[in-house]
Motif scaffolding. Sequence first.
Motif, PDB file in Angstrom:
ATOM      1  N   THR A 165      57.507  31.848  45.960  1.00 47.13           N
ATOM      2  CA  THR A 165      56.599  31.512  44.865  1.00 47.13           C
ATOM      3  C   THR A 165      55.152  31.604  45.323  1.00 47.13           C
ATOM      4  O   THR A 165      54.310  32.211  44.644  1.00 47.13           O
ATOM      5  CB  THR A 165      56.892  30.088  44.341  1.00 47.13           C
ATOM      6  N   ASP A 166      54.856  31.015  46.490  1.00 51.25           N
ATOM      7  CA  ASP A 166      53.482  31.044  47.011  1.00 51.25           C
ATOM      8  C   ASP A 166      53.007  32.475  47.242  1.00 51.25           C
ATOM      9  O   ASP A 166      51.867  32.823  46.916  1.00 51.25           O
ATOM     10  CB  ASP A 166      53.384  30.240  48.312  1.00 51.25           C
ATOM     11  N   ASP A 167      53.886  33.322  47.790  1.00 55.70           N
ATOM     12  CA  ASP A 167      53.528  34.723  48.037  1.00 55.70           C
ATOM     13  C   ASP A 167      53.247  35.456  46.721  1.00 55.70           C
ATOM     14  O   ASP A 167      52.289  36.232  46.620  1.00 55.70           O
ATOM     15  CB  ASP A 167      54.642  35.443  48.800  1.00 55.70           C
ATOM     16  N   ALA A 168      54.090  35.238  45.711  1.00 52.13           N
ATOM     17  CA  ALA A 168      53.914  35.909  44.421  1.00 52.13           C
ATOM     18  C   ALA A 168      52.623  35.447  43.740  1.00 52.13           C
ATOM     19  O   ALA A 168      51.869  36.259  43.194  1.00 52.13           O
ATOM     20  CB  ALA A 168      55.121  35.655  43.520  1.00 52.13           C
ATOM     21  N   VAL A 169      52.336  34.140  43.790  1.00 47.92           N
ATOM     22  CA  VAL A 169      51.099  33.622  43.188  1.00 47.92           C
ATOM     23  C   VAL A 169      49.880  34.171  43.934  1.00 47.92           C
ATOM     24  O   VAL A 169      48.867  34.512  43.317  1.00 47.92           O
ATOM     25  CB  VAL A 169      51.111  32.075  43.152  1.00 47.92           C
ATOM     26  N   ALA A 170      49.986  34.303  45.251  1.00 51.93           N
ATOM     27  CA  ALA A 170      48.888  34.890  46.026  1.00 51.93           C
ATOM     28  C   ALA A 170      48.653  36.344  45.604  1.00 51.93           C
ATOM     29  O   ALA A 170      47.498  36.789  45.506  1.00 51.93           O
ATOM     30  CB  ALA A 170      49.186  34.812  47.522  1.00 51.93           C
ATOM     31  N   SER A 171      49.725  37.081  45.319  1.00 46.87           N
ATOM     32  CA  SER A 171      49.584  38.459  44.831  1.00 46.87           C
ATOM     33  C   SER A 171      48.880  38.490  43.481  1.00 46.87           C
ATOM     34  O   SER A 171      48.031  39.347  43.232  1.00 46.87           O
ATOM     35  CB  SER A 171      50.958  39.125  44.691  1.00 46.87           C
ATOM     36  N   VAL A 172      49.242  37.558  42.601  1.00 48.63           N
ATOM     37  CA  VAL A 172      48.594  37.470  41.286  1.00 48.63           C
ATOM     38  C   VAL A 172      47.103  37.173  41.464  1.00 48.63           C
ATOM     39  O   VAL A 172      46.248  37.817  40.847  1.00 48.63           O
ATOM     40  CB  VAL A 172      49.261  36.384  40.409  1.00 48.63           C
ATOM     41  N   ASP A 173      46.784  36.205  42.327  1.00 47.49           N
ATOM     42  CA  ASP A 173      45.383  35.839  42.545  1.00 47.49           C
ATOM     43  C   ASP A 173      44.582  37.004  43.119  1.00 47.49           C
ATOM     44  O   ASP A 173      43.444  37.254  42.707  1.00 47.49           O
ATOM     45  CB  ASP A 173      45.287  34.618  43.466  1.00 47.49           C
ATOM     46  N   ALA A 174      45.189  37.758  44.047  1.00 46.75           N
ATOM     47  CA  ALA A 174      44.501  38.909  44.644  1.00 46.75           C
ATOM     48  C   ALA A 174      44.272  39.998  43.590  1.00 46.75           C
ATOM     49  O   ALA A 174      43.179  40.590  43.521  1.00 46.75           O
ATOM     50  CB  ALA A 174      45.316  39.463  45.811  1.00 46.75           C
ATOM     51  N   ALA A 175      45.281  40.251  42.760  1.00 43.84           N
ATOM     52  CA  ALA A 175      45.139  41.261  41.706  1.00 43.84           C
ATOM     53  C   ALA A 175      44.071  40.839  40.699  1.00 43.84           C
ATOM     54  O   ALA A 175      43.265  41.665  40.245  1.00 43.84           O
ATOM     55  CB  ALA A 175      46.476  41.474  41.003  1.00 43.84           C
ATOM     56  N   LEU A 176      44.030  39.551  40.360  1.00 39.79           N
ATOM     57  CA  LEU A 176      43.021  39.044  39.430  1.00 39.79           C
ATOM     58  C   LEU A 176      41.627  39.205  40.016  1.00 39.79           C
ATOM     59  O   LEU A 176      40.713  39.678  39.328  1.00 39.79           O
ATOM     60  CB  LEU A 176      43.290  37.577  39.092  1.00 39.79           C
ATOM     61  N   LYS A 177      41.440  38.835  41.256  1.00 38.93           N
ATOM     62  CA  LYS A 177      40.119  38.960  41.884  1.00 38.93           C
ATOM     63  C   LYS A 177      39.676  40.419  41.896  1.00 38.93           C
ATOM     64  O   LYS A 177      38.536  40.733  41.551  1.00 38.93           O
ATOM     65  CB  LYS A 177      40.140  38.402  43.303  1.00 38.93           C
ATOM     66  N   HIS A 178      40.591  41.324  42.248  1.00 43.17           N
ATOM     67  CA  HIS A 178      40.266  42.752  42.276  1.00 43.17           C
ATOM     68  C   HIS A 178      39.856  43.239  40.886  1.00 43.17           C
ATOM     69  O   HIS A 178      38.866  43.953  40.725  1.00 43.17           O
ATOM     70  CB  HIS A 178      41.459  43.548  42.801  1.00 43.17           C
ATOM     71  N   LYS A 179      40.617  42.824  39.857  1.00 43.55           N
ATOM     72  CA  LYS A 179      40.316  43.272  38.496  1.00 43.55           C
ATOM     73  C   LYS A 179      39.008  42.692  37.993  1.00 43.55           C
ATOM     74  O   LYS A 179      38.199  43.394  37.379  1.00 43.55           O
ATOM     75  CB  LYS A 179      41.472  42.893  37.537  1.00 43.55           C
ATOM     76  N   GLN A 180      38.750  41.410  38.290  1.00 50.09           N
ATOM     77  CA  GLN A 180      37.481  40.808  37.859  1.00 50.09           C
ATOM     78  C   GLN A 180      36.305  41.462  38.561  1.00 50.09           C
ATOM     79  O   GLN A 180      35.272  41.688  37.942  1.00 50.09           O
ATOM     80  CB  GLN A 180      37.504  39.294  38.105  1.00 50.09           C
ATOM     81  N   ASP A 181      36.441  41.774  39.842  1.00 51.04           N
ATOM     82  CA  ASP A 181      35.369  42.480  40.553  1.00 51.04           C
ATOM     83  C   ASP A 181      35.110  43.837  39.929  1.00 51.04           C
ATOM     84  O   ASP A 181      33.963  44.265  39.750  1.00 51.04           O
ATOM     85  CB  ASP A 181      35.723  42.653  42.046  1.00 51.04           C
ATOM     86  N   GLU A 182      36.201  44.526  39.559  1.00 48.94           N
ATOM     87  CA  GLU A 182      36.097  45.838  38.928  1.00 48.94           C
ATOM     88  C   GLU A 182      35.400  45.736  37.563  1.00 48.94           C
ATOM     89  O   GLU A 182      34.547  46.554  37.232  1.00 48.94           O
ATOM     90  CB  GLU A 182      37.523  46.398  38.748  1.00 48.94           C
ATOM     91  N   ILE A 183      35.742  44.707  36.801  1.00 50.36           N
ATOM     92  CA  ILE A 183      35.145  44.515  35.461  1.00 50.36           C
ATOM     93  C   ILE A 183      33.648  44.187  35.587  1.00 50.36           C
ATOM     94  O   ILE A 183      32.830  44.703  34.829  1.00 50.36           O
ATOM     95  CB  ILE A 183      35.875  43.381  34.692  1.00 50.36           C
ATOM     96  N   MET A 184      33.302  43.341  36.539  1.00 48.18           N
ATOM     97  CA  MET A 184      31.911  42.890  36.647  1.00 48.18           C
ATOM     98  C   MET A 184      30.999  43.923  37.329  1.00 48.18           C
ATOM     99  O   MET A 184      29.790  43.776  37.298  1.00 48.18           O
ATOM    100  CB  MET A 184      31.846  41.560  37.399  1.00 48.18           C
ATOM    101  N   GLN A 185      31.596  44.940  37.938  1.00 46.07           N
ATOM    102  CA  GLN A 185      30.804  45.975  38.611  1.00 46.07           C
ATOM    103  C   GLN A 185      30.029  46.773  37.569  1.00 46.07           C
ATOM    104  O   GLN A 185      30.589  47.286  36.617  1.00 46.07           O
ATOM    105  CB  GLN A 185      31.758  46.887  39.383  1.00 46.07           C
ATOM    106  N   VAL A 186      28.725  46.864  37.770  1.00 45.63           N
ATOM    107  CA  VAL A 186      27.876  47.588  36.803  1.00 45.63           C
ATOM    108  C   VAL A 186      27.771  49.038  37.193  1.00 45.63           C
ATOM    109  O   VAL A 186      27.654  49.402  38.319  1.00 45.63           O
ATOM    110  CB  VAL A 186      26.466  46.959  36.718  1.00 45.63           C
TER     111      VAL A 186
END
Length: 186
Positions: A165-186
Amino acid sequence: MSGDINMKDLKRRMDGAVEALKKDFGGLRTGRASASLVDTIKVDAYGSVTPINQVATISVPEPRMITVQVWDKNLAPAVEKAIRNSPIGVNPVVEGAMMRIPIPPLNEERRAELAKAASGFAENARVAIRNVRRDGMESLKKAEKDGDIGEDEHKSRADEVQKLTDDAVASVDAALKHKQDEIMQV
């Protein structure tokens, strides 16, 4: 052992939640053209609702342009309508059976909305992962109650489920951070 819970199955289900999240993220616009932006669009073709990639070829010739080449020229109006009515907020330029979809740059307000939507997708994935964890833990409790496994094995297997569970949630958090960085990139 009849009380044996399948760790591979739990891992597969958790990985499935992470993959579904990544697919959801593919439909979020980031200011750059991506064929996955239009993958979720459905077209009313031949009397049934069909994914756009089954009636047209989608390509990305430039960083801010998607082209859609409709195979059957008669479907072009239906494809155009489906793209215009989709939630991605773009307007295709129609040239016969070819459509060019310019991807405008995102403003700050739209970026914030997309980042919030990404967070919502991530939370749904976390909930799905926790549901799989709950199923695993319930199987362990039942196996212990039925006498199939002992208390020590229950504890060690519960620790394994928690680690998955911890590993899967860490994967979700990493994917979210990557996507948010991509969205906020101007």
